[in-house]
Design an enzyme around this catalytic site. Structure first.
Site, short mmCIF file in Angstrom:
data_model
loop_
_atom_site.label_atom_id
_atom_site.label_comp_id
_atom_site.label_asym_id
_atom_site.label_seq_id
_atom_site.Cartn_x
_atom_site.Cartn_y
_atom_site.Cartn_z
N LYS A 190 0.88 -1.17 0.00
CA LYS A 190 0.00 0.00 0.00
C LYS A 190 0.92 1.23 0.00
CE LYS A 190 -4.19 1.77 0.30
NZ LYS A 190 -5.25 1.56 -0.71
N ASP A 250 -6.66 -16.00 3.19
CA ASP A 250 -8.02 -16.48 3.48
C ASP A 250 -8.89 -16.26 2.24
OD1 ASP A 250 -7.48 -17.15 6.18
OD2 ASP A 250 -9.46 -16.44 6.81
#
Ligand code: IPM
Ligand code: MG
Length: 355
Positions: A190, A250
């Site tokens: 980011k 996930d």
């Protein structure tokens, strides 16, 4: 070969799935003439209950004295909704990663041909997906200090810290993986917002010149979250910081059809740990219904990474693929004719014995 393996079953479904990984390990060892020697040790909530510490010194010694650690799961709902809990099971997992210096967590994501129809994603999108996420595991916001609350309890803070050497060593590992695979590396960060991400980008950019054969791509994590579902085939090796890696893997498990299928290897300075990416699934604990394959495939990674026994690892993977074809799967994969956790383990051990 003698294989010294520490078993840390932990909480929830941990003990049940580790039992199946042990069955499979025993079967492979019998077939290939190895002798497994197991040392069981406490961790997680069960260790808090027994000795008041989720990663007791004895457990650490058992890990240090072993060639590999098979880990189940950690976590207990008794602690999740108690913000004031002084000690938590997860602290044990973090302490283990930290004390063993496990700075890299290798999480392969692939689409099993016989399960393509189980994914909520369209077959055409996921057929042939095969990438690996290299998650940094001992730094970032999980470990940065200070962390805590102000005295009036109205403000809380976590700190994200990365040092150059931490980024360099995991980037080196990731470039190594890319060289062995399709020579594509994607750094997820980011960097448009975070200073730590800018350090990651600077380090990876600097190293890229040393790997002229590898094409390097830089992607913001929000975009990566979308790309992973929309175009999962574009990825080969993904390297990212601790928390982004936690979340993205996930998400990636949706591709395979179940969170219960993804294994991982945590490697670094001391003994490597082989652990499913999923949690302790407390609702299923003791019911013999949990999918043991993430643990079983973690055992396959153990043979490959801790012992360099490729054939043994391949045998386990072949047994797993065959169990899909035979329809011997737990209820997360097929709710209409589900096998029990232990039945899947027995089937796999039997397959290995007879093939
Ligand atoms: C994982 C888990 C752990 C993590 C939890 C249990 C602390 O989600 O291994 O992905 O966040 O690292
Ligand atoms: Mg996680």
């Amino acid at each position: 070969m003698k294989l010294n393996i520490a078993l840390l079953p932990g909480d929830g479904i941990g003990p049940e799935i580790v039992d199946q990984a042990v069955k499979v390990t025993d079967a492979v060892c019998a077939k290939f003439g190895h002798t497994p020697l197991y040392t069981a040790a406490l961790t997680g909530a069960s260790a808090i209950d027994k000795v008041g510490d989720p990663y007791p010194e004895e457990t650490h010694q058992a890990c240090m004295d072993s060639d590999a650690v098979l880990f189940g799961a950690i976590g207990d709902p008794r602690f999740d909704n108690d913000p004031a809990a002084k000690v938590r099971p997860e602290t044990g997992l973090l302490a283990m990663r930290n004390k063993l210096g496990l700075y890299a967590n290798i999480r392969p994501v692939m689409c099993f041909p016989s399960l393509v129809h189980k994914s909520p994603l369209r077959e055409a999108l996921i057929e042939g997906v095969d990438f690996v996420v290299i998650r940094e595991l001992t730094g970032g916001i999980y470990f940065g200090r200070p962390q805590g609350r102000t005295e009036d309890m109205n403000t809380a803070y976590d700190t994200c810290v990365y040092h150059r050497y931490e980024v360099e060593r995991i980037a080196k590992l990731a470039f190594g993986f890319a060289m062995e695979r399709d020579k594509k590396l994607c750094l997820v960060d980011k960097a448009n917002v975070l200073a730590t991400s800018r350090l990651w980008r600077e380090v990876v950019q600097g190293m890229a010149a040393g790997y002229p054969d590898v094409s390097v791509e830089y992607m913001f994590v929000d975009n990566a979250a979308m790309q992973m579902i929309q175009h999962p085939k574009r990825f080969d090796v993904v390297v990212t910081e601790n928390m982004f890696g936690d979340i993205l893997t996930d998400e990636a498990s949706v591709i395979t059809g179940s969170l219960g299928l993804l294994p991982s290897a945590s490697v670094g300075l001391h003994t490597s740990v082989f652990e499913p990416i999923h949690g302790s699934y407390p609702k299923a604990a003791g019911k013999n219904i949990a999918n043991p394959l993430a643990a079983v495939l973690s055992a396959a990674m153990m043979f490959e990474y801790a012992f360099q026994l490729e054939q043994e690892a391949a045998m386990i993977r072949k047994a797993v693929e065959s169990s899909f074809d035979a329809g011997v799967v737990t209820e997360d994969i097929d709710s209409t004719r589900a096998s029990k956790t232990s039945q899947v383990g027995d089937w796999l051990a039997d397959y290995i014995e007879n093939h």
